[in-house]
Design an enzyme around this catalytic site. Structure first.
Site, short mmCIF file in Angstrom:
data_model
loop_
_atom_site.label_atom_id
_atom_site.label_comp_id
_atom_site.label_asym_id
_atom_site.label_seq_id
_atom_site.Cartn_x
_atom_site.Cartn_y
_atom_site.Cartn_z
N LYS A 1 71.69 27.62 62.12
CA LYS A 1 73.13 27.99 62.80
C LYS A 1 73.75 26.83 63.20
O LYS A 1 75.11 26.25 63.05
CB LYS A 1 73.20 29.01 63.87
CG LYS A 1 74.40 29.53 64.28
CD LYS A 1 74.06 30.51 65.24
CE LYS A 1 73.42 31.83 64.85
NZ LYS A 1 73.27 33.19 65.55
N ARG B 1 73.60 31.54 71.78
CA ARG B 1 72.81 32.18 70.65
C ARG B 1 71.60 31.35 70.10
O ARG B 1 71.82 30.04 70.23
CB ARG B 1 73.73 32.24 69.46
CG ARG B 1 74.77 33.39 69.60
CD ARG B 1 75.82 33.28 68.20
NE ARG B 1 76.62 34.47 68.28
CZ ARG B 1 77.92 34.43 68.72
NH1 ARG B 1 78.42 33.37 69.02
NH2 ARG B 1 78.60 35.66 68.49
N GLY C 1 68.46 38.92 64.22
CA GLY C 1 68.07 39.98 65.08
C GLY C 1 66.72 39.83 65.90
O GLY C 1 66.33 40.61 66.43
N MET D 1 65.66 37.23 67.60
CA MET D 1 66.12 36.44 68.81
C MET D 1 67.36 36.85 69.62
O MET D 1 67.77 37.68 68.99
CB MET D 1 65.85 34.70 68.61
CG MET D 1 64.33 34.40 68.30
SD MET D 1 64.30 32.61 67.85
CE MET D 1 65.12 32.51 66.43
N ARG E 1 75.99 31.09 56.88
CA ARG E 1 74.84 30.79 56.47
C ARG E 1 74.49 31.31 54.86
O ARG E 1 75.04 32.08 54.32
CB ARG E 1 73.56 31.57 57.21
CG ARG E 1 73.65 33.05 57.33
CD ARG E 1 72.94 33.65 58.36
NE ARG E 1 73.04 35.14 58.61
CZ ARG E 1 72.68 35.44 59.73
NH1 ARG E 1 71.96 35.03 60.56
NH2 ARG E 1 73.03 37.13 59.86
N HIS F 1 71.47 46.06 61.15
CA HIS F 1 70.16 45.43 61.07
C HIS F 1 69.25 46.09 59.86
O HIS F 1 68.51 45.35 59.26
CB HIS F 1 69.55 45.73 62.44
CG HIS F 1 68.14 45.30 62.72
ND1 HIS F 1 67.10 46.04 62.31
CD2 HIS F 1 67.62 44.11 63.07
CE1 HIS F 1 66.22 45.56 62.70
NE2 HIS F 1 66.27 44.17 63.06
N SER G 1 36.49 28.75 33.81
CA SER G 1 37.41 29.70 34.31
C SER G 1 37.01 29.80 35.73
O SER G 1 35.72 30.08 36.08
CB SER G 1 37.51 30.77 33.81
OG SER G 1 38.09 31.62 34.63
N GLY H 1 36.53 31.42 39.13
CA GLY H 1 36.28 32.77 39.76
C GLY H 1 36.53 32.71 41.33
O GLY H 1 35.80 32.71 41.86
N ASN I 1 37.90 34.29 43.66
CA ASN I 1 37.43 35.40 44.59
C ASN I 1 35.80 35.23 44.96
O ASN I 1 35.68 35.04 46.16
CB ASN I 1 37.68 36.69 43.96
CG ASN I 1 38.72 36.99 43.48
OD1 ASN I 1 39.85 36.34 44.03
ND2 ASN I 1 39.09 38.07 42.57
N CYS J 1 41.28 32.56 37.43
CA CYS J 1 41.30 33.99 37.18
C CYS J 1 41.38 34.82 38.40
O CYS J 1 40.99 36.10 38.34
CB CYS J 1 40.64 34.29 36.05
SG CYS J 1 38.77 34.25 36.42
N TYR K 1 45.71 26.49 33.13
CA TYR K 1 46.24 27.68 33.28
C TYR K 1 45.97 28.57 34.60
O TYR K 1 45.28 28.07 35.07
CB TYR K 1 46.29 28.71 32.02
CG TYR K 1 44.89 29.50 31.79
CD1 TYR K 1 44.47 30.51 32.54
CD2 TYR K 1 43.75 28.70 31.16
CE1 TYR K 1 42.93 30.67 32.52
CE2 TYR K 1 42.55 29.14 31.22
CZ TYR K 1 42.08 30.03 32.00
OH TYR K 1 40.78 30.71 31.81
#
Length: 888
Positions: A28, A98, A107, A109, A354, A470, A778, A780, A782, A844, A864
């Site tokens: 702002k 402000r 909204g 702050m 803005r 809002h 590849s 993995g 996870n 992956c 990839y």
């Protein structure tokens, strides 16, 4: 710190900042400085920096003397421009205070208007303007805001007093109260504050100034602001700037107004000037939803305001000037602008501009249009859309063929369809969401305190508020469907009921909203998949021009494969074969295989599974013609395929001609203390080679069959959970022996690749040795994250939230841990390429669709990423942004 600059002025004669200084001045403040430099009618003022906010917090919530000195100097500069004095009873100067962080946090702050009002200045303003009503209205507004924001006072008592006064006077609107009414109200307000808080309302304007600045600094750390930053992954360390700006008044009479406008439609992106305003009002009135705002022009009309006069009709000169301003600002910022304005005595003032919040669909259209209009380059447009925002475009919409009973129509504030059990409080929305229920948050109007409930809800429905309220702005930013300003709703929050046209709905009843049309519908209406717009296709084609990472998908069937292709997938990076085992007609054969006592019995059971697997792979190869298909051989431990319920155990015993006791004993034999680290993955292939042999046969026979039918097949066989290079060597030789047999039987050959999934730290560390036997890696991520952290993804959810934001920046299962897990991935890539420069590599895990992780994959040179079908567009855009951000 005496030489440090804490305060920056903006005015027509001396502007010390510009739009590049958002980190210091906030968005702002930077834009106020920029607009002042452009010669626009911006009320002068000054910005206290974000660094001052950080200093205030570190200094035990105290404003240091250097900051105070610089504030007084900047304030004197504004006084000199106006020829007025702050706190002067006869000719007072008033300010707004402000917040303004480096990113827009609508909204979240706090704001205080009319700072400098007291028992003396109110009389001076009444005399100067000849408008006592205006003066006392400004004072009562100031008391309400200051009491709430600065003193932490529960203003519901003040609001109830205002409502009581309107009722006593027989009026409905605040604007119908007289000056005498408002003077009386101020007296009552001050009395309530003294009785409830034990403190008199402050009369010294400089005390008001210091306390208001401090309150805005403190609001950086209020719960709703913290929650908003957590949701949007903004840093808690930035702090907020404070903008102290001389007041202009939209509430002095009928030649005054205040409003909000957008240079393009924030819901659709259509190139039309769009906005709302109120005559004789202050800025918060427009967004609070207390009065129905009027349209600024004909194309801003909707069902709730179509009978109200436009700004263009009421104040044509000010409207024409506003058109000039918005055109100038959009061209200057090269983006759709959200502009706040006030008209005082027919003079237009710009309070803020803005980059406007918008839906993803609007964002795409705006980006494409701005390129076509010559305002943006393609590479700039690519950076304008957050990859995650594309999620908004991929959600279901209402099935147009479904029956629906529309009970009311509000404003189409944020597109998308949502159904759920109605709730009337944010707390209830959150608690029901935690139990797995889908809820619809119903409110008179939302406020910043509702942020948690909005996040937990499928959608938001409000009885009040306009398209810039809002609820509308925040819902659009979240990608949540929202219908606002539905005036037909009678909401009783205490009784927790909603009444429409005489019919009452209580908490727990189902309603559906369509945020694209504004319709409110009884019950739960079916949805259908989202469709891709022309703008989406054009924009994604531009992304594809810049990205270097390929994007594959994780898919286990032809339907998901086709969905991913529609979204631009370039192959399959992970086909989990175990998912195919769980279908009803297959699971019995799998269980027969598990209970077999000899290899021959296992092979007999596997022969029943072979045709199913082959059919699955054939369909996938045909769907993915011309693209690689990476198929992971069986990974989970065998006990996962065993029956759990007593009925299933009985059914299996009868099918196999065994006693129930025998089934239970076999289950106990296969049970493992830690199955994630147990007899699974390639370890199954070593101990039961016939399982992998069957799968390799199904893959290669399907490839040959699909090829004969005209498909161009590119099979990749992936061996999971390898820790030793000897494991991969053994299983590769075993697979190649089976493939050679198939080629001999079928009198046909197909090119193929065999590689492994790197998901154990040892495999990553010894990647140079493993690469001797692999055509690809590849990652993995996870399981690699689980095994690197020694942390179960399923159990981590119990305590990881306590870590995120304190000990960890991100949840490592959501965003790749680049320092730890990323180190292993980078090391394995480098070592593997040294051994085999021709091998390709990708990831992956779920990280394959997460933008920060994709940026990392680009930087370390992977080929990839692979992700779920609906995240393919997100990955394509994130890959393009990574390429533009990190050119090679």
């Amino acid at each position: 710190m005496a030489d440090k600059k804490w305060v920056y002025s903006f005015n027509s004669k001396n502007t010390e900042g510009d739009r590049t200084m958002k980190e210091l001045l906030g968005g702002k403040g930077a834009n106020l400085a920029e607009m002042s430099s452009l010669g626009l009618a911006v009320p002068p003022g000054f910005t206290v920096t974000t660094e001052a906010c950080i200093d205030y917090t570190k200094n035990g919530n105290n404003i240091n003397d250097d900051i105070k000195t610089q504030v007084k100097k900047a304030l004197a500069e504004v006084e000199a421009l106006f020829g007025k004095k702050f706190g002067d009873p006869s000719n007072p100067l008033l300010f707004s205070v402000r917040s303004g962080a480096r990113v827009s946090m609508p909204g979240m702050m706090d704001t205080v208007l009319n700072l400098g009002m007291n028992d003396e200045t109110v009389k001076g303003i009444a005399k100067l303007t000849g408008n006592a009503r205006f003066a006392w209205d400004s004072y009562r507004r100031f008391i309400q805001m200051y009491a709430n924001v600065v003193m932490g006072f529960n203003i519901s008592l003040l609001e109830a007093t205002l409502e009581d006064l309107k009722e006593a006077r027989g009026v409905h609107q605040d604007t119908d109260l007289t000056g005498d009414d408002l003077e009386e109200l101020v007296t009552v307000y001050k009395k309530i504050i003294l009785e409830e808080s034990g403190k008199s309302f402050p009369q010294d304007p400089m005390d008001q100034m210091w306390e208001a600045i401090a309150a805005v600094f403190r609001s950086w750390n209020n719960p709703r602001a913290k929650k908003y930053r957590d949701l949007n992954e903004f840093s808690h360390d930035w702090g907020t700037a404070v903008n102290v700006q001389s007041m202009v008044f939209g509430n002095m009479g009928d030649d005054c107004a205040t409003g909000v406008c957008f240079t393009r439609d924030p819901s659709t992106g259509e190139k039309r000037f769009f906005g709302e305003y109120l005559v004789n009002a202050q800025g918060e009135d427009v967004v609070a939803g207390i009065r129905t705002p009027a349209p600024i022009n004909e194309c801003s009309k909707n069902d709730s305001n179509k009978n109200l006069k436009t700004l263009q009709e009421v104040m044509p000169a000010a409207f024409d000037e506003l058109v000039e301003v918005y055109t100038k600002l959009e061209k200057h910022y090269k983006d759709m602008q959200d502009i706040e304005f006030t008209i005082e005595n027919n003079n237009l003032y710009i309070l803020q501009t803005r980059n406007g919040k918008r839906t993803a669909a609007a964002g795409l259209k705006i980006a494409v249009d701005l390129v076509n209009e010559g305002l943006l380059e393609k590479r700039e447009a690519i950076g304008r859309i957050k990859p995650e925002d594309l999620n908004q475009l991929l959600h279901p919409r209402l099935d147009p063929s479904a029956k629906k009973e529309v009970i009311a129509v509000g404003l189409p504030a944020s597109p998308g369809a949502a159904a759920g059990e109605i709730v009337f409080t944010s707390e209830k929305a959150h608690s029901m969401h935690e139990t797995g229920k889908k809820v619809l948050l119903v409110r008179q109007e939302t406020s910043p305190e509702d942020i948690g409930g909005m996040v937990a809800s499928q959608g938001i429905l409000t009885a009040r508020g306009g398209m810039t309220s809002h609820a509308a702005v925040v819902a659009r930013g979240m990608g949540k469907p929202c219908v606002a300003g539905c005036t037909a709703l009678i909401i009783d929050s205490k009784a927790e009921t909603l009444t429409v046209n005489g019919k009452t709905y209580k908490e727990g009843d189902f309603l559906t909203i369509d945020g694209g049309t504004g319709e409110v519908i009884e019950g739960s209406v079916p949805t259908i998949a989202a469709s891709i717009s022309d703008d989406f296709a054009v924009f994604m084609s531009w992304a594809d021009e810049f990205r270097t990472l390929k994007v594959r998908t994780n898919a286990d069937n032809p339907e998901d494969s086709q969905t991913a292709l529609d979204f631009g997938a370039e192959g399959i990076g992970l086909c989990r074969t175990e998912h195919m085992f769980f279908e009803a007609e297959r699971i019995l054969a799998v269980r027969e295989m598990i209970f077999a006592k000899t290899r021959e019995e296992r092979e007999k059971a596997l022969a029943k599974i072979l045709p199913f697997q082959k059919d699955d792979f054939t369909g996938i190869f045909k769907a993915m013609t011309g693209k690689p298909v990476n198929i992971r051989l069986l990974d989970p431990p065998l006990h996962e395929f065993l029956p759990h319920s007593d009925e299933e155990v009985q059914e299996l015993a009868e099918s196999l001609g065994l006693e129930v006791k025998a089934i239970q004993e076999r289950k106990e034999q296969l049970e493992e203390f830690n199955p994630m680290l147990g007899h699974r993955g390639c370890r199954l292939g070593i101990t039961y080679p016939e399982i992998y042999n069957m799968q390799v046969r199904a893959i290669m026979e399907a490839a040959i069959e699909a090829s004969k039918d005209g498909a161009e097949v590119q099979p990749e066989i992936m061996i999971p959970l390898v820790a030793l290079d000897e494991e991969l060597r053994t299983l590769r030789e075993q697979a190649e022996e089976t493939i050679a047999q198939i080629f001999d039987e079928k009198k046909a050959t197909i090119k193929y690749k065999i590689g492994t999934m790197i998901e154990l730290p040892r495999a990553a560390i010894t990647a140079a040795k493993i690469a001797h036997h692999a055509d690809f890696f590849s990652f993995g991520t996870n399981d690699l994250t689980q095994t690197t952290y020694g942390l179960s993804r399923d159990d981590g959810g119990k305590f990881l939230p306590e870590y995120v934001g304190r000990l960890l920046q991100y949840d490592p299962f959501v965003s790749l841990d680049q320092e730890g897990v990323g180190f292993l991935v980078k090391h394995a890539r480098e070592e593997g390429k040294k051994t085999n420069p021709d091998m390709h590599m990708g990831i992956c895990g779920e990280h394959g669709g997460e933008p920060r992780s994709i940026d990392f994959c680009h930087r370390i040179g992977l080929d990839y990423v692979s992700c779920s079908p609906f995240r393919v567009p997100i990955a394509r855009l994130a890959a393009a942004q990574a390429a533009l951000k990190n050119p090679k």
